[in-house]
Design a protein around this motif. Structure first.
Motif, short mmCIF file in Angstrom:
data_model
loop_
_atom_site.label_atom_id
_atom_site.label_comp_id
_atom_site.label_asym_id
_atom_site.label_seq_id
_atom_site.Cartn_x
_atom_site.Cartn_y
_atom_site.Cartn_z
N HIS A 98 0.85 -1.19 0.00
CA HIS A 98 0.00 0.00 0.00
C HIS A 98 0.89 1.24 0.00
O HIS A 98 2.06 1.17 0.38
N ASP A 99 0.31 2.38 -0.38
CA ASP A 99 0.95 3.65 -0.07
C ASP A 99 -0.14 4.66 0.26
O ASP A 99 -1.27 4.56 -0.22
N VAL A 100 0.22 5.59 1.14
CA VAL A 100 -0.73 6.59 1.62
C VAL A 100 -0.06 7.95 1.53
O VAL A 100 1.07 8.12 2.00
N THR A 101 -0.74 8.92 0.91
CA THR A 101 -0.23 10.29 0.84
C THR A 101 -1.34 11.25 1.23
O THR A 101 -2.53 10.94 1.10
N ARG A 102 -0.93 12.42 1.69
CA ARG A 102 -1.88 13.45 2.09
C ARG A 102 -1.53 14.74 1.36
O ARG A 102 -0.37 15.15 1.35
N ASP A 103 -2.52 15.34 0.71
CA ASP A 103 -2.28 16.54 -0.09
C ASP A 103 -3.36 17.58 0.18
O ASP A 103 -4.51 17.24 0.43
N MET A 104 -2.95 18.85 0.08
CA MET A 104 -3.90 19.96 0.17
C MET A 104 -4.52 20.18 -1.20
O MET A 104 -3.83 20.20 -2.21
N ARG A 105 -5.84 20.36 -1.23
CA ARG A 105 -6.52 20.66 -2.49
C ARG A 105 -6.39 22.16 -2.79
O ARG A 105 -6.39 22.98 -1.86
N PRO A 106 -6.28 22.53 -4.07
CA PRO A 106 -6.13 23.96 -4.41
C PRO A 106 -7.29 24.82 -3.88
O PRO A 106 -7.07 25.97 -3.48
N GLU A 107 -8.49 24.26 -3.85
CA GLU A 107 -9.65 25.03 -3.37
C GLU A 107 -9.82 24.96 -1.86
O GLU A 107 -10.75 25.52 -1.30
N GLY A 108 -8.88 24.27 -1.17
CA GLY A 108 -8.94 24.11 0.28
C GLY A 108 -9.37 22.71 0.66
O GLY A 108 -9.99 21.99 -0.12
N GLY A 109 -9.01 22.31 1.85
CA GLY A 109 -9.32 20.97 2.31
C GLY A 109 -8.17 20.01 2.04
O GLY A 109 -7.19 20.36 1.38
N THR A 110 -8.32 18.84 2.57
CA THR A 110 -7.26 17.84 2.48
C THR A 110 -7.79 16.55 1.88
O THR A 110 -8.89 16.12 2.21
N THR A 111 -6.99 15.94 1.02
CA THR A 111 -7.29 14.64 0.46
C THR A 111 -6.23 13.65 0.93
O THR A 111 -5.03 13.93 0.83
N THR A 112 -6.66 12.53 1.47
CA THR A 112 -5.74 11.44 1.79
C THR A 112 -5.97 10.35 0.75
O THR A 112 -7.10 9.87 0.59
N THR A 113 -4.92 10.02 0.02
CA THR A 113 -5.00 9.02 -1.04
C THR A 113 -4.42 7.70 -0.54
O THR A 113 -3.30 7.68 -0.02
N VAL A 114 -5.19 6.63 -0.68
CA VAL A 114 -4.73 5.30 -0.31
C VAL A 114 -4.66 4.49 -1.60
O VAL A 114 -5.66 4.41 -2.34
N ARG A 115 -3.49 3.90 -1.86
CA ARG A 115 -3.33 3.08 -3.07
C ARG A 115 -2.94 1.66 -2.66
O ARG A 115 -2.14 1.45 -1.77
N LEU A 116 -3.55 0.72 -3.35
CA LEU A 116 -3.34 -0.70 -3.11
C LEU A 116 -2.53 -1.26 -4.27
O LEU A 116 -2.92 -1.11 -5.43
N SER A 117 -1.37 -1.86 -3.99
CA SER A 117 -0.53 -2.45 -5.02
C SER A 117 -1.12 -3.80 -5.43
O SER A 117 -1.27 -4.68 -4.60
N LEU A 118 -1.46 -3.93 -6.71
CA LEU A 118 -2.16 -5.13 -7.17
C LEU A 118 -1.25 -6.11 -7.92
O LEU A 118 -1.14 -7.27 -7.55
N LEU A 119 -0.63 -5.66 -9.01
CA LEU A 119 0.19 -6.55 -9.84
C LEU A 119 1.46 -5.84 -10.28
O LEU A 119 1.47 -4.62 -10.49
N ARG A 120 2.53 -6.63 -10.43
CA ARG A 120 3.83 -6.08 -10.85
C ARG A 120 4.30 -6.79 -12.11
O ARG A 120 3.81 -7.86 -12.44
#
Length: 202
Positions: A98-120
């Motif tokens: 998995h990976d998790v990142t947190r970013d500020m949105r240009p219009e305000g507020g926060t998005t936390t993105t969670v990604r699941l690694s599926l295939l390599r």
């Protein structure tokens, strides 16, 4: 996509808050990494990743070079993010990355993105890594606490199995706290008839 094909089935069962996703993939790529990404309107300071008999918290920020280098998180059945009063879990039956990142949105507020690694598809050490057909299941659990993440992680990996019979059977063990998970039950190896129970506080 490329030489690969994908079929995704998204299901929301009646009375359920769990969004179940089944991905059937015929993976034929080279030097490519497939991830499923979810952007949540949650300001999570940390993510909680399941490990054996518990979970580990990791920061979601990238303030130092050390944080940036920790781009992949190992989690067993679930990863959970939360802000005060609200959380969400991503549970899976087949992958640990998995990976998790947190970013500020240009219009305000926060998005936390969670990604699941599926295939390599690396060329080394095994150029045939993950090639071929796969069926992967994962699910989004909105409004989840850690205990919800634990429960749904077990449910997707070890679905309830029923066996028909004529006589009701009393349970071998019961617990009176939702925090306690019974992990294993077996007879003692010394043939004494004792029952060995492994449990933990989630």
């Amino acid at each position: 996509h490329g030489r690969s094909s994908f079929e995704q089935l998204v299901t929301l069962a009646p009375e359920s808050k769990v969004l179940d996703i089944q991905l059937d993939a015929d993976w034929q790529e080279r030097e490519t990494f497939l991830k499923a990404s979810f952007d949540f309107d949650v300001r999570a300071e940390v993510s909680s990743s399941e490990t054996q008999f518990g979970h580990v918290k990791r920061p979601t920020h990238r303030n130092t070079s050390w944080d940036v280098a920790k781009f992949e998180i190992c989690a067993h059945r679930f990863i959970h993010i939360a802000e005060p009063g609200y959380g969400v879990a991503l549970v899976n039956d087949s992958t640990y990355g998995h990976d998790v990142t947190r970013d500020m949105r240009p219009e305000g507020g926060t998005t936390t993105t969670v990604r699941l690694s599926l295939l390599r598809a690396p060329l080394w050490p095994d150029p045939e890594t993950d090639q071929g057909r796969h069926r992967l299941r994962y699910a989004v659990v909105p409004g989840a606490s850690i205990l919800d993440a634990v429960r749904e992680g077990y449910a997707i990996n070890l679905p309830l199995r029923t066996v028909a019979g004529d006589v009701p059977v009393a349970p071998l063990i019961t617990v009176d706290s939702p925090d306690v998970v019974v992990e294993a039950v077996k007879l003692a190896e010394d043939q004494s008839g004792d029952v060995v129970v492994r449990l933990y506080a989630a």
